[in-house]
Design a protein around this motif. Structure first.
Motif, PDB file in Angstrom:
ATOM      1  N   LEU A 123      -5.449 -28.185  -5.564  1.00  0.00           N
ATOM      2  CA  LEU A 123      -4.336 -27.102  -5.139  1.00  0.00           C
ATOM      3  C   LEU A 123      -3.490 -27.561  -4.129  1.00  0.00           C
ATOM      4  O   LEU A 123      -4.186 -28.040  -3.013  1.00  0.00           O
ATOM      5  CB  LEU A 123      -5.264 -26.007  -4.568  1.00  0.00           C
ATOM      6  N   LEU A 178      -1.834 -20.670 -10.102  1.00  0.00           N
ATOM      7  CA  LEU A 178      -3.136 -21.044 -10.708  1.00  0.00           C
ATOM      8  C   LEU A 178      -3.277 -20.185 -11.806  1.00  0.00           C
ATOM      9  O   LEU A 178      -4.005 -20.636 -12.819  1.00  0.00           O
ATOM     10  CB  LEU A 178      -4.000 -20.642  -9.622  1.00  0.00           C
ATOM     11  N   ALA A 192      -6.523 -14.528 -10.354  1.00  0.00           N
ATOM     12  CA  ALA A 192      -6.272 -15.722  -9.946  1.00  0.00           C
ATOM     13  C   ALA A 192      -6.246 -15.828  -8.277  1.00  0.00           C
ATOM     14  O   ALA A 192      -7.024 -16.384  -7.874  1.00  0.00           O
ATOM     15  CB  ALA A 192      -4.919 -16.407 -10.384  1.00  0.00           C
ATOM     16  N   LEU A 207      -9.357 -17.465  -6.124  1.00  0.00           N
ATOM     17  CA  LEU A 207      -8.945 -18.290  -5.105  1.00  0.00           C
ATOM     18  C   LEU A 207      -9.712 -17.928  -3.616  1.00  0.00           C
ATOM     19  O   LEU A 207     -10.293 -18.412  -2.895  1.00  0.00           O
ATOM     20  CB  LEU A 207      -7.250 -18.245  -4.447  1.00  0.00           C
ATOM     21  N   GLY A 209      -9.849 -27.366  -6.371  1.00  0.00           N
ATOM     22  CA  GLY A 209      -9.626 -26.333  -6.764  1.00  0.00           C
ATOM     23  C   GLY A 209     -10.925 -25.781  -7.434  1.00  0.00           C
ATOM     24  O   GLY A 209     -11.848 -26.500  -7.412  1.00  0.00           O
ATOM     25  N   ALA A 269      -1.941 -27.279  -8.632  1.00  0.00           N
ATOM     26  CA  ALA A 269      -1.315 -25.677  -8.616  1.00  0.00           C
ATOM     27  C   ALA A 269      -0.888 -25.582  -7.068  1.00  0.00           C
ATOM     28  O   ALA A 269      -1.749 -25.985  -6.382  1.00  0.00           O
ATOM     29  CB  ALA A 269      -2.161 -24.664  -9.287  1.00  0.00           C
TER      30      ALA A 269
END
Length: 339
Positions: free
Chosen positions: A50, A286, A267, A271, A38, A300
């Protein structure tokens, strides 16, 4: 495995063993998505991973539950209610297996997802109101046509299929301290709760603050229905916990976190800068992890990546069960975690 008992209408809940059966059943129709490293943040450092369900066939984790239900029920005609991703998942499977599918959409469903469902060969019906009205119409349509109803979350076979996300995470990263899971109808959260049964791992559901139906229901001690929501996380607009999902979540979830619209968008942006092209619903977990700020090994779930570019690609579906892994949804992606 049936949904209810005939005498009492008490839901028959899936068990951990059903996740094992689901994993074997759906194996030809899904990919085993990786854990990605992540983004490094002040709250988590390098210890956040992730679960890359945005790289799942069909663009989201929904393919798991949809495949498990359709394959186990052996139906030739299916009806469902969906915000989009469940309908896309079912449409891909229906096209592969030669099934007839009707997807009922609420008024606020994303037009691009509705178009993708139709491009995959399914019929769509749009109804006024929110998720509650959508589900009522889908149930009535199934009853009048004789089709099999496959809900987007509130079905033991769907929950068992979604739970394979959790079993994969805990196999690949057994030292995980907390699992952050996005919450809409609750099928994914319930499935992950089953996967975590008897394991020393915290399970945290993350809801949009505009529709905290599980938090409100747990506080009340019974499922409550909220008004329709317009959260940017369009896949998480469920108004009420399900009969199957609620008791599983009630008995195992460790915490529920609500995140605001700005947190969800931030978030998703984080990402994207990290090489993960998630839709807003896919970024909610997340957002919850960032809000919690616990310095521990955490995962997450990036639950979906059906962005406009991905939806255009879905217009060209495979015609046979997949035999290879799904390609990444971006040209660059984070380093995969190796356990």
């Amino acid at each position: 495995m049936s949904t209810t008992t005939a005498a009492t209408s008490v839901p028959v809940l899936p068990a951990t063993a059903d996740l094992t059966a689901a994993a074997a059943r759906i194996a030809p129709y899904v990919v085993r998505t990786p854990l990605l490293r992540g983004p490094v943040t002040a709250a988590h450092g390098p210890r956040l991973l992730l679960k890359a369900e945005h790289r799942q066939l069909g663009g989201s984790f929904k393919t798991r539950g949809a495949a498990n239900a359709v394959l186990a029920l052996d139906a030739d005609r299916v009806v469902t209610g969906s915000s989009g991703n469940h309908g896309i998942a079912l449409a891909r499977i229906a096209r592969t297996l030669g099934l007839r599918l009707t997807v009922v959409l609420a008024a606020g469903a994303a037009p691009a997802k509705a178009a993708a469902i139709r491009a995959l060969g399914a019929e769509t019906v749009r109804v006024a109101g929110g998720v509650a009205e959508r589900e009522e119409h889908a149930a009535a349509l199934a009853a009048t046509t004789g089709a099999v109803l496959v809900p987007s979350s509130d079905h033991p076979l769907v929950v068992a299929g979604q739970g394979t996300v959790g079993t994969e995470i805990l196999t690949d990263a057994p030292d995980t301290g907390t699992l952050y899971v996005p919450v809409g109808g609750g099928g994914l959260l319930a499935g992950v709760c089953l996967a975590a049964a008897g394991r020393p791992v915290r399970v945290v559901g993350v809801e949009p603050a505009l529709t905290p139906r599980y938090a409100r229901s747990l506080a009340a001690g019974h499922p409550v229905q909220l008004p329709p929501s317009s959260t940017v996380a369009d896949g998480l607009r469920g108004q009420r916990p399900g009969h199957v999902t609620y008791p599983i979540v009630r008995d195992r979830v460790d915490d529920l976190i609500a995140v605001g619209e700005a947190e969800i968008i931030a978030a998703a942006d984080l990402l994207r800068r990290h090489g993960v092209d998630a839709e807003p619903s896919g970024a909610v977990a997340l957002a919850g992890a960032l809000r919690a700020g616990r310095r521990e090994h955490a995962v997450a779930v990036v639950s979906g990546g059906n962005t406009p570019a991905r939806l255009r690609a879905l217009h060209r579906p495979p015609t046979a069960p997949p035999t290879t892994t799904a390609p990444p949804t971006t040209t660059a992606h984070p380093e995969e975690h190796t356990p």
